[in-house]
Design a protein around this motif. Structure first.
Motif, mmCIF file in Angstrom:
data_model
loop_
_atom_site.group_PDB
_atom_site.id
_atom_site.type_symbol
_atom_site.label_atom_id
_atom_site.label_comp_id
_atom_site.label_asym_id
_atom_site.label_seq_id
_atom_site.Cartn_x
_atom_site.Cartn_y
_atom_site.Cartn_z
ATOM 1 N N SER A 45 123.148 -4.472 93.357
ATOM 2 C CA SER A 45 122.430 -5.712 93.049
ATOM 3 C C SER A 45 121.746 -5.651 91.682
ATOM 4 O O SER A 45 121.511 -6.695 91.064
ATOM 5 C CB SER A 45 121.403 -6.024 94.137
ATOM 6 O OG SER A 45 120.461 -4.982 94.257
ATOM 7 N N SER A 62 122.258 -14.968 90.697
ATOM 8 C CA SER A 62 123.631 -15.165 91.142
ATOM 9 C C SER A 62 124.584 -14.781 90.021
ATOM 10 O O SER A 62 124.350 -15.120 88.864
ATOM 11 C CB SER A 62 123.847 -16.626 91.534
ATOM 12 O OG SER A 62 125.156 -16.812 92.026
ATOM 13 N N LEU A 63 125.630 -14.084 90.382
ATOM 14 C CA LEU A 63 126.625 -13.650 89.403
ATOM 15 C C LEU A 63 127.492 -14.818 88.948
ATOM 16 O O LEU A 63 127.901 -14.890 87.797
ATOM 17 C CB LEU A 63 127.491 -12.556 90.032
ATOM 18 C CG LEU A 63 128.257 -11.624 89.105
ATOM 19 C CD1 LEU A 63 127.327 -10.926 88.131
ATOM 20 C CD2 LEU A 63 129.040 -10.602 89.912
ATOM 21 N N TRP A 118 122.490 -9.141 84.781
ATOM 22 C CA TRP A 118 123.322 -10.199 84.220
ATOM 23 C C TRP A 118 122.551 -11.525 84.172
ATOM 24 O O TRP A 118 122.633 -12.269 83.193
ATOM 25 C CB TRP A 118 124.599 -10.356 85.042
ATOM 26 C CG TRP A 118 125.548 -11.348 84.454
ATOM 27 C CD1 TRP A 118 126.508 -11.109 83.520
ATOM 28 C CD2 TRP A 118 125.605 -12.748 84.742
ATOM 29 N NE1 TRP A 118 127.161 -12.278 83.202
ATOM 30 C CE2 TRP A 118 126.638 -13.302 83.930
ATOM 31 C CE3 TRP A 118 124.894 -13.592 85.594
ATOM 32 C CZ2 TRP A 118 126.962 -14.645 83.967
ATOM 33 C CZ3 TRP A 118 125.220 -14.945 85.622
ATOM 34 C CH2 TRP A 118 126.237 -15.461 84.819
ATOM 35 N N VAL A 128 123.675 -7.545 89.101
ATOM 36 C CA VAL A 128 123.547 -9.001 89.210
ATOM 37 C C VAL A 128 122.222 -9.447 88.589
ATOM 38 O O VAL A 128 122.174 -10.429 87.836
ATOM 39 C CB VAL A 128 123.634 -9.453 90.689
ATOM 40 C CG1 VAL A 128 123.443 -10.961 90.812
ATOM 41 C CG2 VAL A 128 124.958 -9.028 91.297
ATOM 42 N N CYS A 164 121.409 -10.340 100.094
ATOM 43 C CA CYS A 164 122.446 -10.665 99.124
ATOM 44 C C CYS A 164 123.660 -11.287 99.801
ATOM 45 O O CYS A 164 123.865 -11.152 101.006
ATOM 46 C CB CYS A 164 122.839 -9.422 98.325
ATOM 47 S SG CYS A 164 123.321 -8.037 99.335
ATOM 48 N N SER A 212 125.263 -12.492 94.780
ATOM 49 C CA SER A 212 123.919 -12.993 94.511
ATOM 50 C C SER A 212 122.933 -12.124 95.277
ATOM 51 O O SER A 212 123.294 -11.483 96.268
ATOM 52 C CB SER A 212 123.764 -14.462 94.922
ATOM 53 O OG SER A 212 123.705 -14.583 96.327
#
Length: 202
Positions: A11, A126-127, A17, A14, A55, A64
């Motif tokens: 995580s 969220s990715l 990012w 994510v 997640c 996410s």
């Protein structure tokens, strides 16, 4: 098929990012490697139960993640690895920012006292935005907090962040403003229980 999980290995990527271009994180973590290390420390702290993670996972990949804290969370033996990662990621300037904020956070702490029986959403990322993965993680957090008997869920959002609309559409309402590192944050709250949400004057 995507599913909710509390096992959120990976995580930190994510979170990195999602927040690497956030104005506050860009200023506090000029070295991107330190920011990644910071989020890795946060992931490790979820394993020690200081924070909780929810997640959305699909094919073993975290899409996410939501990180939350509640007043009853206690660390059950923070690992040396988590402490080491945290210390490696924190610069002197970040430490001074936090110390300065703690000295001036009387109003913020007073606001939080009005919502004592609450969960605090620390991060939501969220990715792949726009696919509903962040919304799923948020709903998962709300369900967990409600099962814990919490009356409210709180979070802080930068006043310039587009996420304000995202939270507003999901029932979160402004209850105050906080200042950190020269930036204004809107404190949002959402009632979780049908009855007995207390002490807010909303």
């Amino acid at each position: 098929m995507a599913s909710l999980s509390s096992s959120c290995t990976g995580s930190h990527r994510v979170l990195y990012w999602a927040f690497k271009n956030d104005p506050l994180f860009k200023r506090l973590f000029r070295d991107k490697a330190k920011l990644l290390e910071f989020f890795y420390a946060i992931e490790l702290l979820t394993r020690s139960r200081l924070f909780r993670a929810i997640c959305v996972v699909k094919a073993g990949r975290v899409l996410s993640v939501a990180i939350l804290h509640d007043n009853s969370n206690t660390a059950s033996g923070i690992s040396r690895e988590a402490l080491t990662s945290l210390l490696r990621s924190i610069s002197l300037s970040l430490l001074l920012e936090v110390v300065g904020w703690l000295g001036e956070s009387v109003r913020y702490r007073g606001l939080l006292k009005r919502f004592e029986n609450s969960c605090h959403l620390v991060f939501l990322a969220s990715l792949i935005p726009g696919k509903g993965y962040g919304s799923s993680s948020l709903r998962g957090v709300e369900v967990i907090c409600k099962k814990m008997g919490k009356d409210w869920i709180l979070l802080d959002v930068d006043v310039e962040n587009r996420a304000l609309r995202f939270y507003s559409r999901r029932g979160y309402r402004p209850v105050g403003v906080a200042l950190f590192s020269g930036r204004n944050y809107v404190v949002l709250a959402k009632p979780l229980q049908c009855y007995g949400a207390r002490g807010t004057g909303m």
